[in-house]
Design a protein around this motif. Structure first.
Motif, PDB file in Angstrom:
ATOM      1  N   PHE A 254      -1.727  -1.583  10.703  1.00  0.00           N
ATOM      2  CA  PHE A 254      -1.167  -2.878  11.090  1.00  0.00           C
ATOM      3  C   PHE A 254      -1.240  -3.864   9.921  1.00  0.00           C
ATOM      4  CE2 PHE A 254      -2.188  -7.185  12.651  1.00  0.00           C
ATOM      5  CZ  PHE A 254      -0.988  -7.498  13.286  1.00  0.00           C
ATOM      6  N   PHE A 255      -2.398  -3.983   9.318  1.00  0.00           N
ATOM      7  CA  PHE A 255      -2.556  -4.935   8.219  1.00  0.00           C
ATOM      8  C   PHE A 255      -1.941  -4.412   6.923  1.00  0.00           C
ATOM      9  CE2 PHE A 255      -5.983  -6.414  11.048  1.00  0.00           C
ATOM     10  CZ  PHE A 255      -5.681  -7.769  11.078  1.00  0.00           C
ATOM     11  N   ALA A 256      -2.026  -3.107   6.709  1.00  0.00           N
ATOM     12  CA  ALA A 256      -1.466  -2.547   5.481  1.00  0.00           C
ATOM     13  C   ALA A 256       0.049  -2.681   5.432  1.00  0.00           C
ATOM     14  CB  ALA A 256      -1.858  -1.077   5.351  1.00  0.00           C
ATOM     15  N   ALA A 257       0.685  -2.665   6.600  1.00  0.00           N
ATOM     16  CA  ALA A 257       2.148  -2.759   6.666  1.00  0.00           C
ATOM     17  C   ALA A 257       2.626  -4.197   6.849  1.00  0.00           C
ATOM     18  CB  ALA A 257       2.677  -1.883   7.795  1.00  0.00           C
ATOM     19  N   GLY A 258       1.758  -5.165   6.630  1.00  0.00           N
ATOM     20  CA  GLY A 258       2.180  -6.562   6.743  1.00  0.00           C
ATOM     21  C   GLY A 258       2.157  -7.090   8.149  1.00  0.00           C
ATOM     22  N   GLN A 259       1.147  -6.709   8.913  1.00  0.00           N
ATOM     23  CA  GLN A 259       0.951  -7.157  10.285  1.00  0.00           C
ATOM     24  C   GLN A 259       2.140  -6.787  11.180  1.00  0.00           C
ATOM     25  OE1 GLN A 259      -0.345 -11.217  10.664  1.00  0.00           O
ATOM     26  NE2 GLN A 259      -2.072 -10.940   9.274  1.00  0.00           N
TER      27      GLN A 259
END
Length: 777
Positions: A254-259
């Motif tokens: 989730f965070f690695a892909a820009g939320q």
């Protein structure tokens, strides 16, 4: 990861598109209806089922049959869409997929502009989304993502579920919670269908947990008996262990892909190098925990055989089409993450492939020492799931999904066949209560053998084609073909061939103990309620001590499934085999179901078919059959005739002559002591020494501290009361009162009431005041 493979795909397969459109056939845009129907069936059965003629079964069957029809229509619509869709207006993500190879940036996305028609490209998925809710600036979407793997799973789940619903009308007839059973069966189906069509990871997690809750309810269907409730709890808790990995892995993505929870975007960014390989590796390892628990991979497989405590139709549904394949589907759906995270391309080993290989061998070994026919099949499922996970680990994506497809039919047929036998003898114990069943149940016997041949991978049954593709996908043969693939996974090739031999051997043992020899069952009054009896036939005829063939509601599903076990493999015939140059007959499964040429799916090289490998693997599988056949059909039969009793094993077998073999056998009987580790050491440690230590700490530290504080407070309070309150404060007040009282008493003596005395006091006072003034002033 080296992303040059994307350029290779662009050159070989045409343009790489963003991979999805919001346009398409109506059924593909509104496929949410398919899980919605059984979900509504769940509510309808709960509210109205007990008032209906068939106690709600008619609602469940009608709903899942309607879902099956729509799933077939969705597949046909996808076939047409796959071949005829012209990529246009695929959304802003179609603007370009930039990859950097050796420092050079290339745009490999060649797609038409908005509304501009474009070049034919059929793998484009169909999406339909709506905003679920928003919080903290993050939008949570709910929707569907329909591509080849989704429509394939829609058919498999609804098809197997329909047969299970029909089969159950006879098998669990008269059950104490018949309506409850059908309600949960509908919700179970709906949950798996929702998981299949999910377009976001948050929706996927929701469906994943619903599948787990439903399995808990169905495994513990007869919760009054402690083994059943224990099995349900074991399944639930073991899966919660893996779910920690699922949540952590999804949060990382989730965070690695820009939320974002968008599955397409997460995969695309992973393949495009927009998420670091180390991040993807950590996320993949976390997600592997969820796969290991849900799909029964070693060492979190222990719940799966115990789940046989549930009704046999539920076991068939769990093992063939729903819960245990959810983990495999998770890998397939987020394959871009795993493919890059584990560096599958060009490698020779990775965690996914290694865990799969270990599982397929270790699961197969455990099947040898089981007396319960359902447990044999349960460990067989563990082994076959190992094949699927290993295939995904070596980059053989299509082979893994193809094996999932074929396995669903023959494994459902085997479980329902086992239930048919148990329905007749009211037991699952092959050694004590079966034997010679082919004479009493010819239809069940024939269908069971056909499904077994498919499981072993004998030509031309379905399992032969899918297992052969997995072995080819390892890329480790190279003898007269069988080259290519994603790397040189020679170790996995060897493991897969060993697994084929094990499968042939333990299934031969299962068939012998169940259908050959003499009938060994001795009827008991408590057959219907004993351990493993499955409560399958509470209304059976007590006068019929001999087994008999099951009714048509049981045998017809068996015949249908055995037909698919025979023919399902033909949907992916290798190039040239039988089909000649007719490409429209070749590799149909690959053509329609692999999402090739789209940005959210990695460019996967495919191995070339190898007839020599297929022949060699088949010979190894047949050798396993022959070895076990010689032991049982020759040696055991001969010994039985000599002793005049029906034997199930040689009394002077290898384990009685070798201490090493005896120790190995004990090791398998104890299931590698994993249950001992989990139950006795870990759980027992928590309940035993750790609990005692916590209790001692509570009694001697926490409680003692509280008691000491209390006692000190009491003493302090007493001292304050006695010395401060009573001695000082009350003493001062009492003294002041006493002085005031005595002073008042003396002053009262001056009050005589005589005016002359008062005048004298006044005169004296005035004299004193005048003297003070004179001397002071």
């Amino acid at each position: 990861m080296d992303l040059s493979s994307l350029l290779v795909l662009a050159a070989e397969s045409g343009p790489v598109t963003a991979g999805y459109t919001f346009d398409g056939p109506w059924i593909l845009r509104n496929v949410w209806i398919i899980p919605f129907i059984p979900a509504m069936s769940f509510l309808a059965i709960l509210f109205f089922g007990k008032r209906m003629k068939f106690k709600g079964a008619e609602i469940g069957i009608a709903s899942v049959l309607a879902a099956l029809v729509l799933a077939v229509i969705a597949n046909v619509a996808w076939f047409d869409h796959r071949d005829n869709y012209e990529s246009h207006g695929a959304g802003e993500d179609a603007a370009g997929l930039l990859v950097e190879v050796d420092g050079i940036t290339d745009d490999v996305v060649l797609t038409a502009e908005e509304g501009g028609g474009g070049e034919s490209h059929g793998s484009t998925a169909v999406r339909n989304e709506a905003t679920w809710f928003q919080t903290g600036g993050v939008e949570f979407n709910v929707g569907t993502l329909i591509d080849g793997q989704a429509v394939m799973m829609l058919f498999v789940v609804t098809f197997i579920s329909t047969l299970v619903h029909i089969y159950s009308t006879d098998y669990v007839a008269g059950d104490r919670r018949y309506t409850h059973y059908y309600a949960f069966l509908s919700l179970f189906t709906a949950s798996m269908l929702l998981l299949v069509v999910s377009s976001s990871t948050i929706q996927f997690i929701t469906a994943w947990e619903l599948v787990g809750v439903c399995s808990f309810g169905l495994i513990g269907h007869w919760w009054e008996e402690k083994p059943n409730s224990d099995a349900a709890l074991k399944a639930f808790l073991t899966n919660r262990v893996g779910d920690i990995g699922l949540l952590v892995g999804m949060i990382i993505l989730f965070f690695a892909a820009g939320q974002t929870f968008d599955i397409v975007k997460i995969n695309t960014m992973a393949i495009n190098g927009e998420i670091s390989q180390n991040t993807l590796l950590i996320a993949s390892l976390c997600l592997m925990g969820a796969v290991m628990s849900k799909s029964g991979q070693f060492v979190l497989h222990t719940w799966l055989p115990d789940a046989m405590a549930g009704p046999t139709p539920v076991s068939a549904l769990i093992h063939a089409a729903t819960m245990v394949v959810a983990g495999v589907y998770l890998i397939a759906r987020l394959y871009g993450v795993f493919y890059v995270g584990f560096s599958i391309n060009g490698s020779s080993i990775n965690p996914l492939a290694l865990i799969g290989m270990i599982t397929l061998i270790f699961g197969g070994l455990l099947a040898f020492v089981q007396d319960d026919i359902k447990r044999v099949l349960a460990y067989s499922t563990v082994s076959q799931l190992g094949y699927m996970v290993m295939a995904l680990g070596v980059g053989a994506w299509t082979a893994a999904l193809f094996h999932l497809f074929t396995h669903a039919f023959f494994k459902a047929g085997l479980f329902l066949g086992a239930g048919s036998v148990a329905h007749s003898v009211h037991s699952f114990d092959m050694k004590k209560d079966m034997g010679g069943m082919r004479k009493f149940m010819p239809t069940t016997f024939k269908t069971f053998v056909i499904c077994t041949l498919a499981l072993v991978g004998i030509f031309p049954f379905a399992g032969f084609w899918s297992k052969d593709e997995i072995l080819v996908g390892t890329g480790g043969w190279g003898l007269f073909g069988g080259t290519g693939g994603n790397g040189s996974y020679t170790l996995m090739l060897v493991g897969g061939i060993i697994g084929a031999a094990l499968t042939g051997a333990y299934m031969t043992r299962c068939i012998y103990l169940t259908f050959f020899g003499e009938f060994r069952h001795v009827p008991h009054h408590d057959d219907d309620h004993g351990h493993g009896a499955d409560h399958a036939d509470d209304h059976h005829d007590d006068h019929a001590h001999l087994p008999h063939e099951s009714g048509p509601r049981i045998t017809i599903p068996l015949v249908i499934l055995s037909g698919f076990a025979l023919l399902a493999g033909l949907v992916n015939l290798p190039p040239g085999f039988i089909t000649g140059n007719l490409e429209s007959w070749q590799e149909r499964f690959l053509h329609f179901y692999e999402p090739a040429g789209v940005a959210y799916f990695p460019a996967i090289p495919h191995g070339t078919p190898s007839y020599s490998l297929a022949i060699f693997a088949s010979i190894i599988g047949i050798l396993g059959v022959l070895a076990a056949g010689y032991y049982y059909f020759v040696l055991v039969d001969r010994k039985s005739q000599e002793l005049g009793v029906s034997l199930t094993e040689l009394p002077d077998g290898p384990t009685s002559k070798s201490s090493l073999l005896a120790a190995g056998h004990r090791f398998l009987v104890e299931k590698y002591y994993l249950d001992h580790l989990y139950t006795t050491v870990i759980a027992g440690g928590v309940k035993g020494p750790i609990a005692k230590m916590v209790y001692w700490f509570n009694q001697h530290v926490l409680d003692e501290t509280v008691d000491t504080v209390g006692r000190t407070s009491v003493k302090t309070g007493n001292a304050v009361y006695r010395y401060l309150d009573q001695g000082l404060i009350d003493g001062a007040v009492n003294l002041t009162g006493k002085v005031s009282n005595e002073t008042g008493g003396e002053l009262r003596k001056l009050q005589t009431g005589k005016i002359q005395q008062y005048a004298a006091y006044l005169f004296a006072g005035a004299t004193v005041a005048a003297g003070v003034l004179i001397f002071v002033i």
